[in-house]
Design an enzyme around this catalytic site. Structure first.
Site, PDB file in Angstrom:
ATOM      1  N   HIS A   1       0.825  -1.206   0.000  1.00 43.56           N
ATOM      2  CA  HIS A   1       0.000   0.000   0.000  1.00 43.56           C
ATOM      3  C   HIS A   1       0.864   1.262   0.000  1.00 43.56           C
ATOM      4  O   HIS A   1       0.642   2.176  -0.803  1.00 43.56           O
ATOM      5  CB  HIS A   1      -0.914  -0.031   1.231  1.00 43.56           C
ATOM      6  CG  HIS A   1      -1.851   1.127   1.355  1.00 43.56           C
ATOM      7  ND1 HIS A   1      -3.218   0.997   1.280  1.00 43.56           N
ATOM      8  CD2 HIS A   1      -1.631   2.458   1.557  1.00 43.56           C
ATOM      9  CE1 HIS A   1      -3.797   2.180   1.424  1.00 43.56           C
ATOM     10  NE2 HIS A   1      -2.846   3.083   1.610  1.00 43.56           N
ATOM     11  N   GLU A   2       1.851   1.300   0.874  1.00 39.08           N
ATOM     12  CA  GLU A   2       2.669   2.510   0.983  1.00 39.08           C
ATOM     13  C   GLU A   2       3.602   2.679  -0.215  1.00 39.08           C
ATOM     14  O   GLU A   2       3.809   3.800  -0.692  1.00 39.08           O
ATOM     15  CB  GLU A   2       3.472   2.504   2.289  1.00 39.08           C
ATOM     16  CG  GLU A   2       2.611   2.499   3.540  1.00 39.08           C
ATOM     17  CD  GLU A   2       1.567   3.604   3.572  1.00 39.08           C
ATOM     18  OE1 GLU A   2       1.829   4.708   3.051  1.00 39.08           O
ATOM     19  OE2 GLU A   2       0.474   3.359   4.120  1.00 39.08           O
TER      20      GLU A   2
END
Length: 216
Positions: A168-169
């Site tokens: 996600h990051e």
């Protein structure tokens, strides 16, 4: 290595953000900074400023609260992110989602690759898309390569929920939001999530909302 003149705008931007003190303002979806690939970190911030910046990212992540925060989410287009998850969840959630504690760390210029073909689908949210969650199928296991804030090499395999956080990051640094990978029929407000879809897995939501989950 960037020249001093090329570094100035980013360094000035970071200094300006830090001057207010406290948690940094989080940029919401619709801001172009979230849709551009971030610039690789190559000394644009001197070591002291970098240390202050990642400390502010950590404060902001914890205050939100969240389990990760990428620099573009505070308006700084650099390939830097922080992650941390104490994983305070019930045992059934831990087992279903593989949500185990992820110690705090700084990721500089991260990239990941899948290990194997297995994927898992769960609801995800994002500090830059407040109030909403959707089901995202992600690699169950990934290999992460990065540097830490001291320039030391990171080469580590993550599984379960920590692998999801890393993906996600890192996606943020490529200009991607979780919604780009989501099953949009699953999109639910936080209120609907709390009322209807708080189960450890999204199977009930898939049946009721009419979307498919990946086969294992």
């Amino acid at each position: 290595m960037a020249s001093p003149s090329a570094r100035t705008p980013l360094a000035e931007r970071v200094e300006e953000l830090l001057s207010a003190g406290g948690p940094l303002p989080v940029v919401a979806a619709g801001d172009p900074v979230l849709r551009r690939a971030a610039e690789p970190f190559d000394g644009q911030l001197d070591p002291a400023l970098l240390a202050r910046f990642v400390a502010a990212l950590r404060v902001t992540m914890r205050a939100a609260p969240g389990v990760g925060l990428a620099a573009p989410q505070v308006g700084v287009a650099l390939r830097i992110a922080v992650v941390e998850d104490p994983a305070p969840v019930p045992e059934e959630v831990r087992l279903a989602r593989g949500r185990v504690p992820l110690p705090y760390r700084v990721l500089v210029n991260p990239s990941y690759e899948a290990v194997g073909t297995e994927r898992a689908a769960f609801f995800e949210g994002c500090l830059s898309v407040p109030g909403w969650q959707a089901v995202v199928a992600r690699h169950t296991t990934v290999r992460l390569r990065a540097r830490d804030e001291e320039g030391r090499a990171v080469d580590e395999v993550f599984t379960g929920w920590p692998a999801r956080i890393v993906q996600h990051e890192t996606d943020h640094l490529d200009g991607a939001l979780y919604l780009d990978r989501a099953e949009l029929r699953s999109l639910a407000s936080n209120e609907a999530m709390a009322a209807r879809w708080a189960q450890p897995t999204p199977e009930e939501a898939a049946r009721a909302l009419g979307f498919a989950l990946p086969r294992q």
